[in-house]
Design a protein around this motif. Structure first.
Motif, PDB file in Angstrom:
ATOM      1  N   GLY A   1       0.823  -1.207   0.000  1.00 14.20           N
ATOM      2  CA  GLY A   1       0.000   0.000   0.000  1.00 14.20           C
ATOM      3  C   GLY A   1       0.853   1.252   0.000  1.00 14.20           C
ATOM      4  N   LEU A   2       1.921   1.222   0.788  1.00 17.69           N
ATOM      5  CA  LEU A   2       2.845   2.365   0.811  1.00 17.69           C
ATOM      6  C   LEU A   2       3.519   2.559  -0.539  1.00 17.69           C
ATOM      7  N   VAL A   3       3.823   1.442  -1.234  1.00 22.55           N
ATOM      8  CA  VAL A   3       4.424   1.536  -2.568  1.00 22.55           C
ATOM      9  C   VAL A   3       3.448   2.201  -3.535  1.00 22.55           C
ATOM     10  N   LEU A   4       2.173   1.815  -3.474  1.00 21.90           N
ATOM     11  CA  LEU A   4       1.183   2.447  -4.354  1.00 21.90           C
ATOM     12  C   LEU A   4       1.101   3.952  -4.099  1.00 21.90           C
ATOM     13  N   ILE A   5       1.079   4.331  -2.831  1.00 24.95           N
ATOM     14  CA  ILE A   5       1.044   5.753  -2.482  1.00 24.95           C
ATOM     15  C   ILE A   5       2.311   6.441  -2.989  1.00 24.95           C
ATOM     16  N   ALA A   6       3.454   5.781  -2.827  1.00 20.63           N
ATOM     17  CA  ALA A   6       4.725   6.362  -3.278  1.00 20.63           C
ATOM     18  C   ALA A   6       4.742   6.529  -4.797  1.00 20.63           C
ATOM     19  N   VAL A   7       4.254   5.527  -5.536  1.00 16.37           N
ATOM     20  CA  VAL A   7       4.217   5.631  -6.999  1.00 16.37           C
ATOM     21  C   VAL A   7       3.339   6.804  -7.414  1.00 16.37           C
TER      22      VAL A   7
END
Length: 191
Positions: free
Chosen positions: A171-177
């Motif tokens: 989820g954090l990766v999606l937000i970061a992307v």
């Protein structure tokens, strides 16, 4: 555009989808290769269609797409990331059933759309160069299909080893992307 350049374009367009697939794979309850291939196919089809749409819009919509594509990607990816984190934090232990198929398909298609908005803008740019748009869309779709399938299986492995922490990280990766896309189009363009 020569074949190596098309492949590099396809790989570049699939990186966001790969990150999203790792997040999705971490949150799925024991996805097999067939399930990973289905998700890869959904992402691949969406990622192949969006540059075609962008190419069709061409110069008429270039300014309009460029003005809001990054915000749309940011909101969709950020929302999906928050949803993944929320699900990981509020989900019962691993004995729960997986999401219903309809919701999973909708979530997958929405994630695919969110990660392919930049491909639409690329399609607009391709309208101004000498390129076979059908071949470019096919290469982008196939690269995305392969990368998402790999990402789902890698996310599955991470989810098995790290459990809910992998889903939160996804989820954090999606937000970061989404944040990187927003930064590149707003603050990065100003620099």
């Amino acid at each position: 555009m020569n074949p190596p350049a098309l492949i590099m374009l396809g790989m570049a367009m699939s990186t966001d989808a790969f990150a999203a697939a790792i997040a999705k794979g971490a949150g799925l309850n024991r996805p097999g290769i067939i399930h990973a291939l289905k998700i890869g196919a959904i992402f691949g089809v969406v990622e192949a269609i969006t540059p075609l749409l962008g190419w069709l819009l061409g110069s008429l919509a270039a300014e309009q797409i460029d003005h809001y594509d990054h915000w749309l990607a940011f909101v969709l990816l950020g929302g999906l990331g928050i949803h993944a984190i929320w699900g990981a934090l509020t989900q019962a232990p691993a004995t729960t059933e997986p999401e219903p198929k309809e919701r999973s398909l909708w979530s997958t298609a929405l994630t695919g759309l969110a990660t392919s908005i930049d491909a639409m803008a690329v399609g607009v740019g391709l309208a101004f160069v000498d390129v076979n748009i059908m071949m470019a869309a096919l290469v982008i779709g196939l690269c995305t299909f392969a990368m998402v399938t790999i990402g789902i299986m890698a996310g599955k492995a991470l989810g098995t080893v790290f459990g809910k922490r992998a889903e939160i990280a996804g989820g954090l990766v999606l937000i970061a992307v989404g944040t990187v896309i927003l930064y590149e189009h707003t603050l990065g363009a100003a620099a």
